[in-house]
Enzyme design. Structure first.
Site, PDB file in Angstrom:
ATOM      1  N   HIS A 150     -31.825  48.034 -26.009  1.00 20.91           N
ATOM      2  CA  HIS A 150     -32.467  48.100 -27.321  1.00 20.91           C
ATOM      3  C   HIS A 150     -33.857  48.730 -27.270  1.00 20.91           C
ATOM      4  O   HIS A 150     -34.184  49.640 -28.031  1.00 20.91           O
ATOM      5  CB  HIS A 150     -32.606  46.698 -27.926  1.00 20.91           C
ATOM      6  CG  HIS A 150     -31.314  45.980 -28.118  1.00 20.91           C
ATOM      7  ND1 HIS A 150     -30.116  46.617 -28.325  1.00 20.91           N
ATOM      8  CD2 HIS A 150     -31.028  44.649 -28.151  1.00 20.91           C
ATOM      9  CE1 HIS A 150     -29.161  45.722 -28.475  1.00 20.91           C
ATOM     10  NE2 HIS A 150     -29.693  44.527 -28.374  1.00 20.91           N
ATOM     11  N   ASP A 154     -24.838  50.199 -29.192  1.00 18.05           N
ATOM     12  CA  ASP A 154     -26.101  49.477 -29.166  1.00 18.05           C
ATOM     13  C   ASP A 154     -26.411  49.190 -30.622  1.00 18.05           C
ATOM     14  O   ASP A 154     -26.820  50.079 -31.373  1.00 18.05           O
ATOM     15  CB  ASP A 154     -27.199  50.333 -28.530  1.00 18.05           C
ATOM     16  CG  ASP A 154     -28.523  49.581 -28.397  1.00 18.05           C
ATOM     17  OD1 ASP A 154     -28.754  48.665 -29.209  1.00 18.05           O
ATOM     18  OD2 ASP A 154     -29.314  49.912 -27.501  1.00 18.05           O
ATOM     19  N   HIS A 155     -26.195  47.945 -31.053  1.00 20.76           N
ATOM     20  CA  HIS A 155     -26.226  47.680 -32.492  1.00 20.76           C
ATOM     21  C   HIS A 155     -27.599  47.931 -33.107  1.00 20.76           C
ATOM     22  O   HIS A 155     -27.721  48.127 -34.322  1.00 20.76           O
ATOM     23  CB  HIS A 155     -25.751  46.254 -32.791  1.00 20.76           C
ATOM     24  CG  HIS A 155     -26.706  45.171 -32.410  1.00 20.76           C
ATOM     25  ND1 HIS A 155     -26.680  44.550 -31.186  1.00 20.76           N
ATOM     26  CD2 HIS A 155     -27.738  44.611 -33.080  1.00 20.76           C
ATOM     27  CE1 HIS A 155     -27.628  43.652 -31.122  1.00 20.76           C
ATOM     28  NE2 HIS A 155     -28.295  43.662 -32.259  1.00 20.76           N
TER      29      HIS A 155
END
Length: 505
Positions: A260, A197-198
């Protein structure tokens, strides 16, 4: 080496992986060209990759190594964050390989296996390799079967470590997420699976833990006694671009809310871990996700929206139904706002308002902690008319930083109070530029640090939050809002019913 959040010694020393290979499946795609290859260059430019590091590209292209090197060169030079140095790229170029073939091509995967075996002798990687799935989720099963068939996922057989990196989306609901997790776990061991999950790689997101647990100023008031509400906003000024096929089948809730935004919520609300070990941090985040409560009336406590044509940043923007590839009768949401609760001692009674949307006035992601007003103000009411609530705002993007908003006396002979803001920005406070999220995450994969990667239980629990919402929305039409507005009016009304309003982001 240990986690730098845990071991002070590591803060003074760069974390450099062992000699290893990064195999990128789908190396011709946007993610690889715009994020992964530039991240590799930036890591090399900062001296954080070992001399024996190798990039192996895999794609359905009839390329030789020279063609791949040229494509990688153009991608890295165009999108890299750090200054371009030809000598750094020259060292990387000597460590690049390309394997062409389809995902169901046994011969191609046999060649990939041979390539990795050869690298033991030529580059001393000792069997260490990470497989990055920069490919659509529907291709995962085929690639996983090929890795299992050839033994490339077997640590014992390879004589080193073998890891897999899986990009979101992690399924489309709880059932598909479990299937995906089972597929991956059948081939790789749990500690070798890295779900990216960047957002968790962003410097400000990591700073949430430092802000909370390193400062006695904040932790004592981080609870329902002092906090009125929490707002988490992810606003984008762009539309869906060329992603109509993906986006119309997915929508905002599945695209960014499930991953996110719920991860941001978990970091803001979790208890202090006993250490900054990956397992301890995950355990505390999972407790929060399990304690989330949905609105009793989902229709009243959630809002779905879809943008119409309008104006954004002075330019005309088309409506969602006018975007190329979007069906004219689509009910997919481009905006979502949800009121959540957390049923534990710290947060009982505190609403968490989460919103995300496209074609909003500007691009911003932030977490705003809004504090209760002082129980008694010994001032003339007219003197405090311009005074709002204290706020701590954590800006994730685009300008990373923290804003503390509080009341202060206006200079003069009267006791007039007004809100002011103390603004900390990473770019001004530190001389070193923040690394791009993928730099940090790729390095962590190669080192084997899983702190910033959600595990299967977190992913599945997040779907336990989103699935009931999706089920309640079946057959409903999204509210409309014009491009350039902050979402549908119903989102404002949702907060107004509780005497609150959205913070102006």
């Amino acid at each position: 080496m240990g986690n730098p959040l845990r071991d002070p010694q590591d803060r003074r020393l760069p974390r450099i992986p062992e000699p290893c290979a990064l195999v990128i499946f789908g190396v011709t795609g946007d993610l690889a060209r715009k994020k992964l290859l530039p991240a590799v260059y930036d890591l090399a430019n900062r001296g954080l990759l070992p001399p024996g590091f190798v990039v192996v590209g895999f794609a359905r292209r009839d390329w030789d190594h020279g063609t791949f090197e040229q494509v990688a060169y153009e991608a890295a030079k165009t999108h890299s964050r750090t200054p371009w140095r030809e000598e750094v790229w020259a060292r990387l170029t000597g460590n690049m390989k390309f394997v062409g073939g389809a995902f169901d091509d046994d011969a191609a995967f046999d060649r990939l296996n041979d390539t990795l075996n050869e690298l033991r002798d030529t580059h001393g990687i000792a069997g260490n390799a990470a497989f990055y799935f920069s490919i659509p989720p529907q291709a995962f099963p085929t690639v996983l079967k090929q890795l299992a068939r050839t033994g490339m996922a077997d640590n014992e057989k390879c004589g080193g470590w073998r890891r897999v990196v899986v990009e979101k989306p992690f399924g489309t609901d709880l059932g598909s997420a479990k299937e995906l997790n089972d597929l991956v776990d059948d081939v790789f061991t749990g500690q070798d699976v890295f779900r990216i999950d960047h957002y968790l790689g962003k410097e400000t997101v990591q700073n949430i833990m430092a802000l909370r647990f390193a400062n006695s100023l904040f932790e004592p008031v981080w609870n329902s006694k002092y906090v009125d509400s929490v707002q988490i906003t992810m606003a984008e000024d762009v539309g869906i671009g060329t992603r109509a096929g993906f986006y119309d089948a997915t929508g905002t809730a599945r695209d960014v809310f499930q991953n996110h935004l719920l991860q941001l919520l978990a970091l803001v609300a979790m208890e202090e871990p006993t250490s900054f070990d990956a397992a301890e941090i995950r355990a505390e985040k999972l407790k929060v996700l399990r304690a989330i409560s949905l609105p009793k009336d989902i229709n009243a406590g959630t809002v779905r929206g879809q943008y119409l044509q309008g104006w954004v940043a002075g330019e005309r923007a088309k409506g969602y139904l006018d975007e190329d590839g979007v069906p004219s009768d689509s009910n997919t949401e481009t905006y979502v706002a949800v009121r959540l609760g957390i049923q534990n001692r710290r947060w009982a009674g505190v609403p968490f308002y989460i919103r995300a949307g496209k074609r909003l006035p500007r691009r911003v992601t932030e977490v705003a902690v809004l504090f209760k007003k002082a129980p008694h103000l010994p001032f003339n009411p007219a003197d405090v008319e311009a005074l709002g609530e204290n706020q701590l705002v954590i800006r994730v993007q685009p300008e990373e930083g923290v804003v503390l908003k509080f009341g202060s006396k206006v200079p003069g002979t009267t006791m007039e109070l007004r809100d002011i803001a103390m603004d900390f920005q990473y770019g001004e406070a530190f001389t070193e530029q923040s690394p791009e999220a993928y730099e940090r995450l790729v390095l962590d994969v190669l080192i084997g640090d899983r702190t910033l990667f959600p595990d299967a239980a977190e992913v599945e629990q997040s779907w336990n939050v989103v699935d009931p919402l999706e089920e309640a929305w079946i057959g409903t039409k999204p509210e409309q809002y014009r491009s350039g507005e902050w979402g549908p009016r119903a989102a404002d009304e949702m907060l107004a019913r509780e005497g609150r309003h959205w913070r102006r982001a």
